[in-house]
Design a protein around this motif. Structure first.
Motif, PDB file in Angstrom:
ATOM      1  N   ARG B 101       0.819  -1.212   0.000  1.00 18.89           N
ATOM      2  CA  ARG B 101       0.000   0.000   0.000  1.00 18.89           C
ATOM      3  C   ARG B 101       0.853   1.262   0.000  1.00 18.89           C
ATOM      4  NH1 ARG B 101      -1.747  -2.110   5.024  1.00 18.89           N
ATOM      5  NH2 ARG B 101      -0.433  -1.436   6.761  1.00 18.89           N
ATOM      6  N   LEU B 168      -6.596   0.640   1.249  1.00 21.57           N
ATOM      7  CA  LEU B 168      -5.171   0.636   1.613  1.00 21.57           C
ATOM      8  C   LEU B 168      -4.801  -0.685   2.291  1.00 21.57           C
ATOM      9  CD1 LEU B 168      -4.630   4.320   2.772  1.00 21.57           C
ATOM     10  CD2 LEU B 168      -3.573   3.197   0.815  1.00 21.57           C
ATOM     11  N   GLU B 169      -5.659  -1.164   3.162  1.00 21.92           N
ATOM     12  CA  GLU B 169      -5.371  -2.442   3.830  1.00 21.92           C
ATOM     13  C   GLU B 169      -5.343  -3.591   2.816  1.00 21.92           C
ATOM     14  OE1 GLU B 169      -8.224  -2.627   6.978  1.00 21.92           O
ATOM     15  OE2 GLU B 169      -7.102  -1.170   8.187  1.00 21.92           O
ATOM     16  N   GLY B 171      -3.800  -3.326   0.157  1.00 26.32           N
ATOM     17  CA  GLY B 171      -2.496  -3.235  -0.494  1.00 26.32           C
ATOM     18  C   GLY B 171      -2.475  -2.417  -1.773  1.00 26.32           C
ATOM     19  N   GLU B 172      -3.453  -1.525  -1.935  1.00 27.66           N
ATOM     20  CA  GLU B 172      -3.549  -0.768  -3.177  1.00 27.66           C
ATOM     21  C   GLU B 172      -2.724   0.527  -3.118  1.00 27.66           C
ATOM     22  OE1 GLU B 172      -5.535  -1.756  -5.795  1.00 27.66           O
ATOM     23  OE2 GLU B 172      -6.199  -3.553  -4.754  1.00 27.66           O
ATOM     24  N   THR B 208      -3.325   3.868   8.953  1.00 25.92           N
ATOM     25  CA  THR B 208      -3.084   2.612   8.251  1.00 25.92           C
ATOM     26  C   THR B 208      -1.597   2.338   8.057  1.00 25.92           C
ATOM     27  OG1 THR B 208      -3.280   3.802   6.156  1.00 25.92           O
ATOM     28  CG2 THR B 208      -5.262   2.730   6.955  1.00 25.92           C
ATOM     29  N   THR B 210       0.674   3.862   6.218  1.00 26.23           N
ATOM     30  CA  THR B 210       0.921   3.813   4.784  1.00 26.23           C
ATOM     31  C   THR B 210       2.017   4.803   4.409  1.00 26.23           C
ATOM     32  OG1 THR B 210      -1.387   3.257   4.394  1.00 26.23           O
ATOM     33  CG2 THR B 210      -0.156   4.126   2.520  1.00 26.23           C
TER      34      THR B 210
END
Lengths: 305, 303
Positions: B101, B168-169, B171-172, B208, B210
């Motif tokens: 992510r 996001l979780e 993995g984008e 998250t 990120t």
């Protein structure tokens, strides 16, 4: 052997749940409609939940577990009767559960209670507000039932109450609104909209309900199947043809046809073919290790015409 | 899980009718007759790159949010032509893109969001592995007929906190413009002056965990020359801005897109604005420095 009582046992889902749990429980059931040719190890009482004699079943059989599936989800009945069975019937059932020492209770709500709104998140979790009454007041009784049971859940901590909110269910036995919609040859949709829709197979839902009873789960859980596809893919895969209509025309036409009894859903239902009502099933999967067995292909195959 | 081959199957015939994918298909078809090999090769290149991207789709060709590589490819084809032959984009720093992510945070300019499109083409055509970017849309976009379908098929979602966290979780790679319309609709006199940043992206990144990839776009700020913004008229029309432009068709400026090293932040996502604001300033400063470096390197708007 502990006794399990299933309300709405003669419906498709009721029959499947009865079979799923009949090894572990002495199963009996109540339904307004008879279940012709039911297996003889299952006791079936043909009776209305609203009748006084309903309580006798609890007095006599003392079920330790209850699965509540007796809801009117179609619109063929008088709305007053529908409301009475759904809301008053559930209230009566909950009172009996509290009074006669029921230890486990599963209520089958649905993902529809969240409503289909443009601003909803894609994968709604169990804390999302029940917004269905905003645009689809015709089924607000189902949201009331859900709320009634949530209150019960907190009021009686000694009873393992689980409220399951599954995604639209398809299969051979279950008659669902979405199933009837997908079985149309020409399926009305709204032009310019094609929301993602999730599905679960009726056997998987029976498994989910069975596991919830076995584990004595307590809480509110979304139940999801193998995934989501755009509505029009579902229509195509079940053998229908999508007929995109301009929204004002669709609303007027469906309102008129519904009033005349020529169409099975009120215009409020159109929001569900316009915006997604997709839910997050992680909580249930983590609590039960439940994995759906049926793929989307198999689910569509089970209702193809 | 198979990624569909990308030939026109009945599944995307349904979607094309419902989205602007049909439009880009038409343009692609017209160009195809002029320069068939170029279009065909680019089409194949995008298809192969989308297939190598980490986004997984189900057996019907859709991811959980409705992304569909066939519609995405058709759309990207149109923008990839602009990327290569109109804006002649020079992209650097894509080796910095972390795996998993990430949040792409660029400056925003140019009156129409071509900068978003060019950054999205860059991460598909030039990143390894290719990373289609997921955009976060306004809450009312799903009410627009046709556009809502198109938006979902090319990877967009409504920017609710739950959607942003989920995606996001999952993995984008998500793109967000913290300046919003404040950046996009600024006048020519204000070019390359970063406007106020919203704080939402930083709270999301903290929540998250990120990494943030700062991006500087040079060139976009000259593509449409805005001499004024008539805000009362915009308010009257219910639009975010009403720019008065010298050119309503974007100039063929050269884009320079620089991807910076990922920035990792730690802390409480629910800290008060003052604490979050300091972290946001670090990102803004980094983008500012990258823009200035880009401006120093380039010799003219068009080259």
């Amino acid at each position: 052997m502990e006794r399990l009582l299933i309300t709405g046992i003669a419906g498709g889902q009721g029959r499947l749940v009865a079979k799923r749990l009949s090894d572990q429980f002495a199963v009996s059931g109540v339904d307004r409609a008879p279940w012709e040719g039911h297996p003889d190890y299952i006791t079936v009482h043909t009776m209305d939940l609203r009748k006084k004699k309903f309580e006798d079943i609890f007095r006599r059989e003392r079920p330790s577990a209850v699965v509540h599936l007796a809801f009117v989800r179609h619109f063929r009945a008088d709305p007053m009767v529908r409301h009475e069975i759904n809301v008053v019937g559930t209230k009566r059932l909950l009172e009996c559960c509290a009074a006669y020492g029921v230890k486990r209770l599963v209520v089958l709500s649905s993902s529809y209670v969240y409503g289909a709104l443009p601003e909803s998140p894609y994968y709604m979790d169990e804390d999302t507000t029940l917004n269905v009454s905003r645009h689809y007041p015709d089924i607000r009784d189902l949201a009331e039932v859900d709320t009634l049971c949530s209150t019960f859940l907190w009021k009686y901590p000694e009873i393992a109450t689980a409220i399951l909110r599954p995604v639209p269910t398809l299969g051979y036995y279950v008659h669902s609104a979405i199933g009837a919609y997908l079985k149309l040859r020409w399926v009305p949709t709204i032009m310019g909209f094609n929301p993602m829709v999730q599905f679960i197979h009726e056997e998987d839902l029976a498994e989910a309900i069975g596991r919830t009873i076995e584990l004595g789960l307590r809480g509110i859980f979304n139940v999801t199947g193998p995934g989501a596809v755009p509505l029009k893919v579902a229509i195509r895969e079940t053998g229908g043809t999508a007929v995109p209509l301009l929204e004002p025309i669709a609303r007027t036409a469906i309102d008129g046809l519904f009033r005349l009894g020529l169409y099975h859903l009120p215009p409020g239902a159109l929001d569900f073919v316009k915006y997604p009502c997709t839910i997050d099933g992680r909580r249930f999967r983590e609590a039960t290790q439940f994995q759906p067995l049926f793929t989307l292909e198999e689910i569509f195959g089970s209702v193809r015409h | 899980m198979d990624v569909p081959t990308g030939d026109l199957t009945s599944s995307d015939a349904i979607d094309l009718a419902d989205s602007f994918g049909a439009l880009s298909d038409l343009v692609g078809g017209m160009l195809d007759s002029v320069s068939p090999s170029l279009i065909r090769e680019l089409n194949h290149e995008i298809r192969d790159r989308l297939r190598r991207s980490p986004i997984r789709v189900n057996s019907y060709g859709y991811d959980p949010w409705g992304y569909n590589p066939d519609v995405a490819r058709r759309t990207l084809l149109l923008f990839a032509l602009l990327y290569r032959y109109y804006f002649r984009v020079r992209t650097t720093g894509l080796e910095h893109l972390p795996k998993g992510r990430l949040l792409v945070i660029p400056n925003h300019a140019g009156q129409i969001a071509l900068d978003a499109a060019m950054i999205s083409v860059a991460t598909v055509l030039e990143a390894d592995p290719p990373r289609p970017l997921r955009g976060m849309g306004e809450y009312w976009l799903p009410t627009l007929p046709f556009f809502n379908v198109f938006m979902a098929r090319v990877g967009g979602v409504v920017g609710t906190p739950k959607n942003a966290r989920d995606i996001l979780e999952h993995g984008e790679a998500v793109i967000a413009f913290p300046e919003g319309v404040r950046g996009m609709n600024k006048t020519f006199a204000e070019r390359y002056q970063l406007q106020e940043f919203g704080y939402g992206f930083m709270r999301l990144a903290l929540e998250t965990q990120t990494p943030i990839v700062p991006v500087a776009v040079v060139g976009s700020e000259e593509q449409a020359i805005s001499i004024a913004n008539v805000q009362p008229l915009a308010d009257l029309l219910g639009m975010p801005a009403f720019p008065v432009l010298l050119n309503y068709f974007p100039l063929p400026v050269r884009y320079h897109i620089a991807f910076g090293k990922p920035m990792e932040f730690r802390g409480n996502a629910n800290d008060e604005d003052e604490v979050i604001g300091k972290k946001v300033e670090q990102v803004k400063d980094r983008i500012h420095d990258m823009i200035q470096a880009g401006l120093r390197r380039r010799s003219s708007w068009f080259w």
